[in-house]
Design a protein around this motif. Sequence first.
Motif, PDB file in Angstrom:
ATOM      1  N   PHE A 161      22.209  -6.594 115.805  1.00  0.00           N
ATOM      2  CA  PHE A 161      21.798  -7.604 116.923  1.00  0.00           C
ATOM      3  C   PHE A 161      22.352  -7.301 118.152  1.00  0.00           C
ATOM      4  O   PHE A 161      21.722  -7.097 119.351  1.00  0.00           O
ATOM      5  CB  PHE A 161      21.930  -9.027 116.544  1.00  0.00           C
ATOM      6  CG  PHE A 161      21.655 -10.222 117.672  1.00  0.00           C
ATOM      7  CD1 PHE A 161      20.394 -10.359 117.935  1.00  0.00           C
ATOM      8  CD2 PHE A 161      22.713 -10.872 118.583  1.00  0.00           C
ATOM      9  CE1 PHE A 161      20.335 -11.318 119.004  1.00  0.00           C
ATOM     10  CE2 PHE A 161      22.671 -11.482 119.549  1.00  0.00           C
ATOM     11  CZ  PHE A 161      21.377 -11.751 119.759  1.00  0.00           C
ATOM     12  N   TYR A 162      23.595  -7.053 118.394  1.00  0.00           N
ATOM     13  CA  TYR A 162      24.487  -6.658 119.628  1.00  0.00           C
ATOM     14  C   TYR A 162      23.713  -5.555 120.017  1.00  0.00           C
ATOM     15  O   TYR A 162      23.660  -5.161 121.320  1.00  0.00           O
ATOM     16  CB  TYR A 162      25.723  -6.346 119.357  1.00  0.00           C
ATOM     17  CG  TYR A 162      26.727  -7.502 118.835  1.00  0.00           C
ATOM     18  CD1 TYR A 162      26.315  -8.779 119.362  1.00  0.00           C
ATOM     19  CD2 TYR A 162      27.701  -7.501 118.266  1.00  0.00           C
ATOM     20  CE1 TYR A 162      26.846 -10.068 119.174  1.00  0.00           C
ATOM     21  CE2 TYR A 162      28.693  -8.650 117.875  1.00  0.00           C
ATOM     22  CZ  TYR A 162      28.018  -9.920 118.358  1.00  0.00           C
ATOM     23  OH  TYR A 162      28.922 -10.959 117.996  1.00  0.00           O
ATOM     24  N   GLU A 163      23.525  -4.320 119.300  1.00  0.00           N
ATOM     25  CA  GLU A 163      22.807  -3.194 119.709  1.00  0.00           C
ATOM     26  C   GLU A 163      21.465  -3.130 120.499  1.00  0.00           C
ATOM     27  O   GLU A 163      21.252  -2.805 121.457  1.00  0.00           O
ATOM     28  CB  GLU A 163      22.332  -2.112 118.571  1.00  0.00           C
ATOM     29  CG  GLU A 163      23.555  -1.649 117.858  1.00  0.00           C
ATOM     30  CD  GLU A 163      24.254  -0.703 118.873  1.00  0.00           C
ATOM     31  OE1 GLU A 163      23.701   0.214 119.400  1.00  0.00           O
ATOM     32  OE2 GLU A 163      25.741  -0.723 118.924  1.00  0.00           O
ATOM     33  N   LYS A 164      20.659  -4.256 119.827  1.00  0.00           N
ATOM     34  CA  LYS A 164      19.354  -4.746 120.786  1.00  0.00           C
ATOM     35  C   LYS A 164      19.554  -5.526 121.839  1.00  0.00           C
ATOM     36  O   LYS A 164      18.822  -5.029 122.667  1.00  0.00           O
ATOM     37  CB  LYS A 164      18.520  -5.548 119.633  1.00  0.00           C
ATOM     38  CG  LYS A 164      17.810  -4.851 118.573  1.00  0.00           C
ATOM     39  CD  LYS A 164      16.713  -5.799 118.013  1.00  0.00           C
ATOM     40  CE  LYS A 164      17.405  -6.630 116.989  1.00  0.00           C
ATOM     41  NZ  LYS A 164      16.563  -7.330 116.024  1.00  0.00           N
TER      42      LYS A 164
ATOM     43  N   PRO B 252      24.463  -2.549 125.729  1.00  0.00           N
ATOM     44  CA  PRO B 252      26.129  -2.043 125.461  1.00  0.00           C
ATOM     45  C   PRO B 252      27.073  -3.066 125.679  1.00  0.00           C
ATOM     46  O   PRO B 252      28.214  -2.986 124.966  1.00  0.00           O
ATOM     47  CB  PRO B 252      25.960  -0.741 126.245  1.00  0.00           C
ATOM     48  CG  PRO B 252      24.807  -1.017 127.302  1.00  0.00           C
ATOM     49  CD  PRO B 252      23.647  -2.015 126.493  1.00  0.00           C
ATOM     50  N   SER B 253      26.820  -4.080 126.714  1.00  0.00           N
ATOM     51  CA  SER B 253      27.914  -4.750 126.834  1.00  0.00           C
ATOM     52  C   SER B 253      28.120  -6.101 125.962  1.00  0.00           C
ATOM     53  O   SER B 253      29.179  -6.996 126.127  1.00  0.00           O
ATOM     54  CB  SER B 253      27.514  -5.186 128.334  1.00  0.00           C
ATOM     55  OG  SER B 253      26.383  -5.956 128.427  1.00  0.00           O
ATOM     56  N   VAL B 254      27.106  -6.386 125.068  1.00  0.00           N
ATOM     57  CA  VAL B 254      27.084  -7.445 124.383  1.00  0.00           C
ATOM     58  C   VAL B 254      27.973  -7.239 123.072  1.00  0.00           C
ATOM     59  O   VAL B 254      27.531  -6.447 122.313  1.00  0.00           O
ATOM     60  CB  VAL B 254      25.599  -7.973 123.931  1.00  0.00           C
ATOM     61  CG1 VAL B 254      25.501  -9.107 122.898  1.00  0.00           C
ATOM     62  CG2 VAL B 254      24.922  -8.135 125.120  1.00  0.00           C
TER      63      VAL B 254
ATOM     64  N   GLN C 275      29.578 -10.345 121.520  1.00  0.00           N
ATOM     65  CA  GLN C 275      30.069 -11.777 121.274  1.00  0.00           C
ATOM     66  C   GLN C 275      28.928 -12.792 121.048  1.00  0.00           C
ATOM     67  O   GLN C 275      28.033 -12.309 121.521  1.00  0.00           O
ATOM     68  CB  GLN C 275      31.172 -12.266 122.083  1.00  0.00           C
ATOM     69  CG  GLN C 275      30.582 -12.408 123.649  1.00  0.00           C
ATOM     70  CD  GLN C 275      31.616 -12.901 124.658  1.00  0.00           C
ATOM     71  OE1 GLN C 275      32.670 -12.497 124.299  1.00  0.00           O
ATOM     72  NE2 GLN C 275      31.255 -13.710 125.617  1.00  0.00           N
ATOM     73  N   MET C 276      29.237 -13.656 120.231  1.00  0.00           N
ATOM     74  CA  MET C 276      28.342 -14.749 120.006  1.00  0.00           C
ATOM     75  C   MET C 276      28.796 -15.938 120.852  1.00  0.00           C
ATOM     76  O   MET C 276      30.179 -16.118 121.014  1.00  0.00           O
ATOM     77  CB  MET C 276      28.452 -15.344 118.612  1.00  0.00           C
ATOM     78  CG  MET C 276      27.437 -14.140 117.685  1.00  0.00           C
ATOM     79  SD  MET C 276      25.898 -14.004 118.185  1.00  0.00           S
ATOM     80  CE  MET C 276      25.266 -13.265 116.847  1.00  0.00           C
ATOM     81  N   PRO C 277      27.984 -16.808 121.316  1.00  0.00           N
ATOM     82  CA  PRO C 277      26.585 -17.047 121.133  1.00  0.00           C
ATOM     83  C   PRO C 277      25.954 -16.105 122.212  1.00  0.00           C
ATOM     84  O   PRO C 277      26.636 -15.693 123.060  1.00  0.00           O
ATOM     85  CB  PRO C 277      26.327 -18.531 121.182  1.00  0.00           C
ATOM     86  CG  PRO C 277      27.410 -18.820 122.343  1.00  0.00           C
ATOM     87  CD  PRO C 277      28.564 -18.224 121.946  1.00  0.00           C
ATOM     88  N   GLN C 278      24.538 -15.974 121.930  1.00  0.00           N
ATOM     89  CA  GLN C 278      23.882 -15.285 122.810  1.00  0.00           C
ATOM     90  C   GLN C 278      22.714 -16.131 122.974  1.00  0.00           C
ATOM     91  O   GLN C 278      22.000 -16.608 121.856  1.00  0.00           O
ATOM     92  CB  GLN C 278      23.318 -13.579 122.298  1.00  0.00           C
ATOM     93  CG  GLN C 278      24.532 -12.475 122.475  1.00  0.00           C
ATOM     94  CD  GLN C 278      24.987 -12.407 123.736  1.00  0.00           C
ATOM     95  OE1 GLN C 278      24.298 -12.581 124.735  1.00  0.00           O
ATOM     96  NE2 GLN C 278      26.313 -12.486 123.976  1.00  0.00           N
ATOM     97  N   VAL C 279      22.264 -16.264 124.163  1.00  0.00           N
ATOM     98  CA  VAL C 279      21.319 -17.381 124.505  1.00  0.00           C
ATOM     99  C   VAL C 279      20.088 -16.745 125.196  1.00  0.00           C
ATOM    100  O   VAL C 279      20.468 -16.070 126.036  1.00  0.00           O
ATOM    101  CB  VAL C 279      21.900 -18.526 125.122  1.00  0.00           C
ATOM    102  CG1 VAL C 279      20.851 -19.622 125.739  1.00  0.00           C
ATOM    103  CG2 VAL C 279      23.012 -19.264 124.645  1.00  0.00           C
ATOM    104  N   PHE C 280      18.857 -16.911 124.836  1.00  0.00           N
ATOM    105  CA  PHE C 280      17.704 -16.581 125.456  1.00  0.00           C
ATOM    106  C   PHE C 280      17.060 -17.626 125.881  1.00  0.00           C
ATOM    107  O   PHE C 280      16.715 -18.643 125.093  1.00  0.00           O
ATOM    108  CB  PHE C 280      16.857 -15.833 124.410  1.00  0.00           C
ATOM    109  CG  PHE C 280      17.282 -14.362 124.041  1.00  0.00           C
ATOM    110  CD1 PHE C 280      16.831 -13.180 124.417  1.00  0.00           C
ATOM    111  CD2 PHE C 280      18.764 -14.266 122.907  1.00  0.00           C
ATOM    112  CE1 PHE C 280      17.348 -12.022 124.332  1.00  0.00           C
ATOM    113  CE2 PHE C 280      19.154 -12.863 122.893  1.00  0.00           C
ATOM    114  CZ  PHE C 280      18.672 -11.947 123.215  1.00  0.00           C
ATOM    115  N   ILE C 281      16.305 -17.814 127.207  1.00  0.00           N
ATOM    116  CA  ILE C 281      15.462 -18.521 127.602  1.00  0.00           C
ATOM    117  C   ILE C 281      14.164 -17.920 127.914  1.00  0.00           C
ATOM    118  O   ILE C 281      14.215 -16.923 128.681  1.00  0.00           O
ATOM    119  CB  ILE C 281      16.052 -19.339 129.081  1.00  0.00           C
ATOM    120  CG1 ILE C 281      17.307 -19.800 128.512  1.00  0.00           C
ATOM    121  CG2 ILE C 281      14.951 -20.143 129.363  1.00  0.00           C
ATOM    122  CD1 ILE C 281      18.156 -20.779 129.668  1.00  0.00           C
TER     123      ILE C 281
END
Length: 80
Positions: free
Chosen positions: A44-47, A50-52, A54-60
């Motif tokens: 999931f981070y790969e998608k 490169p800087s991601v 950690q959790m959480p990841q929020v999408f709006i």
Amino acid sequence: MQLKIVVYSKSACPQCESVKMLLKTRSLDFEEIKIDGEAERMAFYEKCGPSVRQMPQVFINDQRVGGLAGLQAALTQLGR
């Protein structure tokens, strides 16, 4: 305008809980997707980019805003 908010989280994650509480206190609906497997999370981070890392990841509306600070900034910008 209806916001489509998706929170990618993991179990036992204080930041994830903070993000969900913030959305609940603002009465914003969101979908939560838990990624507890380490391998799944790495994929999931790969998608995300490169800087991601950690959790959480929020999408709006399918745009990644990041974690708690990113969410707060995005909601401020959206007037929520």
